[in-house]
Design a protein around this motif. Structure first.
Motif, PDB file in Angstrom:
ATOM      1  N   ARG A   1       0.835  -1.208   0.000  1.00  0.00           N
ATOM      2  CA  ARG A   1       0.000   0.000   0.000  1.00  0.00           C
ATOM      3  C   ARG A   1       0.867   1.254   0.000  1.00  0.00           C
ATOM      4  N   GLU A   2       1.909   1.225   0.857  1.00  0.00           N
ATOM      5  CA  GLU A   2       2.715   2.442   1.001  1.00  0.00           C
ATOM      6  C   GLU A   2       3.981   2.131   1.801  1.00  0.00           C
ATOM      7  N   ALA A   3       5.042   2.882   1.512  1.00  0.00           N
ATOM      8  CA  ALA A   3       6.221   2.873   2.398  1.00  0.00           C
ATOM      9  C   ALA A   3       6.313   4.277   2.974  1.00  0.00           C
ATOM     10  N   ARG A   4       6.592   4.384   4.272  1.00  0.00           N
ATOM     11  CA  ARG A   4       6.619   5.718   4.889  1.00  0.00           C
ATOM     12  C   ARG A   4       7.536   5.700   6.098  1.00  0.00           C
ATOM     13  N   GLY A   5       7.831   6.892   6.609  1.00  0.00           N
ATOM     14  CA  GLY A   5       8.654   6.984   7.805  1.00  0.00           C
ATOM     15  C   GLY A   5       9.581   8.170   7.725  1.00  0.00           C
ATOM     16  N   ALA A   6      10.560   8.179   8.597  1.00  0.00           N
ATOM     17  CA  ALA A   6      11.575   9.241   8.621  1.00  0.00           C
ATOM     18  C   ALA A   6      12.843   8.632   9.175  1.00  0.00           C
ATOM     19  N   GLY A   7      13.982   9.007   8.573  1.00  0.00           N
ATOM     20  CA  GLY A   7      15.250   8.446   9.021  1.00  0.00           C
ATOM     21  C   GLY A   7      15.194   6.931   8.977  1.00  0.00           C
ATOM     22  N   LEU A   8      15.648   6.297  10.041  1.00  0.00           N
ATOM     23  CA  LEU A   8      15.645   4.831  10.057  1.00  0.00           C
ATOM     24  C   LEU A   8      14.495   4.276  10.900  1.00  0.00           C
ATOM     25  N   LEU A   9      13.353   4.898  10.762  1.00  0.00           N
ATOM     26  CA  LEU A   9      12.095   4.354  11.285  1.00  0.00           C
ATOM     27  C   LEU A   9      11.156   4.279  10.087  1.00  0.00           C
ATOM     28  N   ILE A  10      11.054   3.074   9.518  1.00  0.00           N
ATOM     29  CA  ILE A  10      10.372   2.947   8.232  1.00  0.00           C
ATOM     30  C   ILE A  10       9.338   1.822   8.300  1.00  0.00           C
ATOM     31  N   GLY A  11       8.169   2.116   7.759  1.00  0.00           N
ATOM     32  CA  GLY A  11       7.116   1.110   7.709  1.00  0.00           C
ATOM     33  C   GLY A  11       6.735   0.809   6.271  1.00  0.00           C
ATOM     34  N   VAL A  12       6.514  -0.477   5.993  1.00  0.00           N
ATOM     35  CA  VAL A  12       6.022  -0.879   4.675  1.00  0.00           C
ATOM     36  C   VAL A  12       4.645  -1.493   4.913  1.00  0.00           C
ATOM     37  N   GLU A  13       3.614  -0.775   4.493  1.00  0.00           N
ATOM     38  CA  GLU A  13       2.266  -1.282   4.754  1.00  0.00           C
ATOM     39  C   GLU A  13       1.783  -2.121   3.584  1.00  0.00           C
ATOM     40  N   LEU A  14       1.392  -3.357   3.867  1.00  0.00           N
ATOM     41  CA  LEU A  14       0.843  -4.230   2.835  1.00  0.00           C
ATOM     42  C   LEU A  14      -0.678  -4.104   2.852  1.00  0.00           C
ATOM     43  N   HIS A  15      -1.310  -4.607   1.791  1.00  0.00           N
ATOM     44  CA  HIS A  15      -2.775  -4.543   1.772  1.00  0.00           C
ATOM     45  C   HIS A  15      -3.379  -5.595   2.695  1.00  0.00           C
ATOM     46  N   GLU A  16      -2.731  -6.768   2.733  1.00  0.00           N
ATOM     47  CA  GLU A  16      -3.341  -7.892   3.471  1.00  0.00           C
ATOM     48  C   GLU A  16      -2.532  -8.276   4.691  1.00  0.00           C
ATOM     49  N   ALA A  17      -3.236  -8.440   5.810  1.00  0.00           N
ATOM     50  CA  ALA A  17      -2.573  -8.830   7.060  1.00  0.00           C
ATOM     51  C   ALA A  17      -1.954 -10.232   6.938  1.00  0.00           C
ATOM     52  N   GLU A  18      -2.668 -11.110   6.224  1.00  0.00           N
ATOM     53  CA  GLU A  18      -2.160 -12.493   6.106  1.00  0.00           C
ATOM     54  C   GLU A  18      -0.827 -12.535   5.356  1.00  0.00           C
ATOM     55  N   ARG A  19      -0.759 -11.774   4.282  1.00  0.00           N
ATOM     56  CA  ARG A  19       0.492 -11.721   3.513  1.00  0.00           C
ATOM     57  C   ARG A  19       1.614 -11.112   4.363  1.00  0.00           C
TER      58      ARG A  19
ATOM     59  N   ARG B   1      -0.424  -5.091   9.499  1.00  0.00           N
ATOM     60  CA  ARG B   1      -0.033  -5.135   8.081  1.00  0.00           C
ATOM     61  C   ARG B   1       1.236  -4.363   7.783  1.00  0.00           C
ATOM     62  N   VAL B   2       1.880  -3.856   8.812  1.00  0.00           N
ATOM     63  CA  VAL B   2       3.030  -2.975   8.567  1.00  0.00           C
ATOM     64  C   VAL B   2       4.335  -3.643   8.994  1.00  0.00           C
ATOM     65  N   LEU B   3       5.212  -3.842   8.027  1.00  0.00           N
ATOM     66  CA  LEU B   3       6.545  -4.346   8.351  1.00  0.00           C
ATOM     67  C   LEU B   3       7.370  -3.132   8.761  1.00  0.00           C
ATOM     68  N   ARG B   4       7.845  -3.166   9.985  1.00  0.00           N
ATOM     69  CA  ARG B   4       8.581  -1.997  10.498  1.00  0.00           C
ATOM     70  C   ARG B   4      10.070  -2.310  10.546  1.00  0.00           C
ATOM     71  N   LEU B   5      10.856  -1.410   9.976  1.00  0.00           N
ATOM     72  CA  LEU B   5      12.312  -1.535  10.014  1.00  0.00           C
ATOM     73  C   LEU B   5      12.833  -0.412  10.899  1.00  0.00           C
ATOM     74  N   PHE B   6      13.543  -0.784  11.940  1.00  0.00           N
ATOM     75  CA  PHE B   6      14.200   0.242  12.772  1.00  0.00           C
ATOM     76  C   PHE B   6      15.549  -0.281  13.240  1.00  0.00           C
ATOM     77  N   PRO B   7      16.473  -0.377  12.261  1.00  0.00           N
ATOM     78  CA  PRO B   7      17.783  -0.975  12.535  1.00  0.00           C
ATOM     79  C   PRO B   7      18.699  -0.046  13.332  1.00  0.00           C
ATOM     80  N   ALA B   8      19.866  -0.557  13.644  1.00  0.00           N
ATOM     81  CA  ALA B   8      20.904   0.289  14.240  1.00  0.00           C
ATOM     82  C   ALA B   8      21.216   1.420  13.264  1.00  0.00           C
ATOM     83  N   LEU B   9      21.594   2.572  13.808  1.00  0.00           N
ATOM     84  CA  LEU B   9      21.864   3.737  12.954  1.00  0.00           C
ATOM     85  C   LEU B   9      23.172   3.560  12.184  1.00  0.00           C
ATOM     86  N   ASN B  10      23.990   2.605  12.617  1.00  0.00           N
ATOM     87  CA  ASN B  10      25.244   2.338  11.901  1.00  0.00           C
ATOM     88  C   ASN B  10      25.189   1.009  11.156  1.00  0.00           C
ATOM     89  N   VAL B  11      23.988   0.558  10.830  1.00  0.00           N
ATOM     90  CA  VAL B  11      23.861  -0.708  10.087  1.00  0.00           C
ATOM     91  C   VAL B  11      24.669  -0.602   8.786  1.00  0.00           C
TER      92      VAL B  11
END
Ligand code: PLP
Length: 396
Positions: A329-347, A368-378
């Motif tokens: 559906r959308e990718a959004r966020g700021a810096g290294l706080l990022i969400g990827v929202e899918l349409h379906e929860a099951e997927r 439905r949102v895959l959240r990425l919040f890695p180390a800032l020095n990844v």
């Protein structure tokens, strides 16, 4: 034949409360953005211990400072001055906005929010709080009263005092709820657990004005967004909002349990000795560790890095959303706080598990949102490997 992992599960069943949901993973060690489980399987960790290990797992400098402080003095009592606490407070004052020179340290984000709610009551003499739907502020009773997700609160409704909840990002709804009996509104600059929701750009400044118009305070919960996570020391820098109280946690300790709240002198004018405390408030080990985390972020220029790398990741994931509009559906966020929202929860649940199988740890939030919040020095190469796996799973 039972594996080491099976033994861990059996042990937990026997000796630990069944109060948390687990992934089928037991980690044994970590280094930077890599972690290894008890069977030796390697993962790239884009969860960073839930947005905590901002300078990576087991940063050598942090590890040696902790060891050194452990050999020097770890714990006293609140009745005795703590020098590492003062060093940390002084360094923190360089990060917080003008007027926020004084901080208080506790052990968890929820506790920092409890302190903030108490401060707001002390300052205003009022007892009502406004919070936002889908917010997350912690699991202690006061903080849970402001937690805008029914699934966390439902079983405890008999013992919590609920805030008035308004939709996130909706300034008009907040204005309508703000009356002259409100002590404070508490809000995240970006809702993290709520699915990496980024509000309209004028929202936070609007809340500041709306709160102050009725004599209420604005509490900004920067527990997830603070400490360089969004490509600024504090996320409030994106909008220029000036709250009355700021709460911090997670990345502050880089892995040791410490959180903080800071307030303007005007608010602190209402505080008297004995108002707050805690056995571990100002603990020497955690304060020293946090001071080192901030120092490393400064020296390694991780604020700028989070901004730059985060923008690249977001651009790449936004491109993915364009290539697979039926799935993403959308990718959004700021810096290294990022969400990827899918349409379906099951997927989303399937992808979360498959990524883990392929050696990439991400978080699934708001169903439905895959959240990425890695180390800032990844390392960029590790980030690239992880994103390639994510792209393959979406596009295959
Ligand atoms: N506030 C926010 C925005 C959070 O994301 C969290 C935890 O995820 C908390 C508060 C609670 O912090 P803790 O789990 O350290 O109590």
């Amino acid at each position: 034949m039972s594996t080491r992992f099976d033994e861990v599960v059996a042990s937990e069943h026997e000796f630990f409360f069944p109060a948390v949901r687990r992934w089928p993973v037991a980690l044994a060690r970590g280094e930077g953005s890599k972690v290894w489980d008890v069977e030796g399987k390697e993962y790239i960790d884009l969860t960073a211990g839930w947005g905590v290990t901002v300078i990576g797992h087991c940063h050598p400098r942090l590890a040696s400072v902790i060891a050194e402080q452990a050999r020097t003095l770890m714990q006293t009592t609140n009745a005795i001055y703590s020098l590492p606490q003062l060093d940390l407070a002084r360094r923190l004052a360089r990060i917080t906005p003008d007027g926020f020179t004084r901080s208080f340290f506790v052990s968890s984000g929820a506790e920092a929010n409890e302190g903030a709610l108490k401060l707001a009551h002390a300052k205003t003499g009022r007892s009502r709080f406004i919070a936002t739907l889908n917010s997350f502020h912690g699991r202690t009773l006061g903080a849970m009263g402001c937690l805008g997700q029914e699934k966390y609160r439902a079983r405890w409704s008999g013992i919590i005092r609920p805030a008035t909840f308004v939709p996130y990002g909706d300034l008009e709804a907040a204005r309508a709820a703000l009356r002259d009996d409100v002590a404070a509104m508490i809000v995240e600059p970006i809702q993290g657990e709520g699915g990496v929701q980024v509000p309209p750009s004028d929202y936070l400044k609007g809340l500041e004005a709306a709160c102050h118009a009725v004599g209420a305070l604005l509490i900004l919960d920067e527990i997830q967004t603070g400490i360089a996570r969004t490509g600024r020391w504090l996320a409030l820098e994106h909008s220029g909002v000036r709250p009355d109280i700021i709460t911090l946690g997670k990345g502050l300790g880089g892995g040791v349990p410490i959180a903080a709240f800071s307030a303007t002198d005007e608010v602190l004018g209402s505080v008297v000795a004995g108002d707050h405390g805690g056995t571990y408030a100002g603990n020497l080990l955690t304060c020293r560790a946090a001071d080192t985390v901030l120092e490393v972020i400064e020296e390694e220029k991780l604020v700028e890095r989070a901004d730059r790398i985060g923008a690249q990741v977001l651009a790449r994931l936004s491109e993915l959303a364009l290539r697979a509009p039926d799935k993403v559906r959308e990718a959004r966020g700021a810096g290294l706080l990022i969400g990827v929202e899918l349409h379906e929860a099951e997927r989303a649940a399937r992808m979360h598990a498959e990524l883990r199988e392929r050696g990439v740890l991400v978080n699934l939030t708001a169903e439905r949102v895959l959240r990425l919040f890695p180390a800032l020095n990844v390392p960029e190469s590790e980030l690239d490997m992880a994103l390639t796996q994510l792209e393959k799973l979406i596009l295959d």
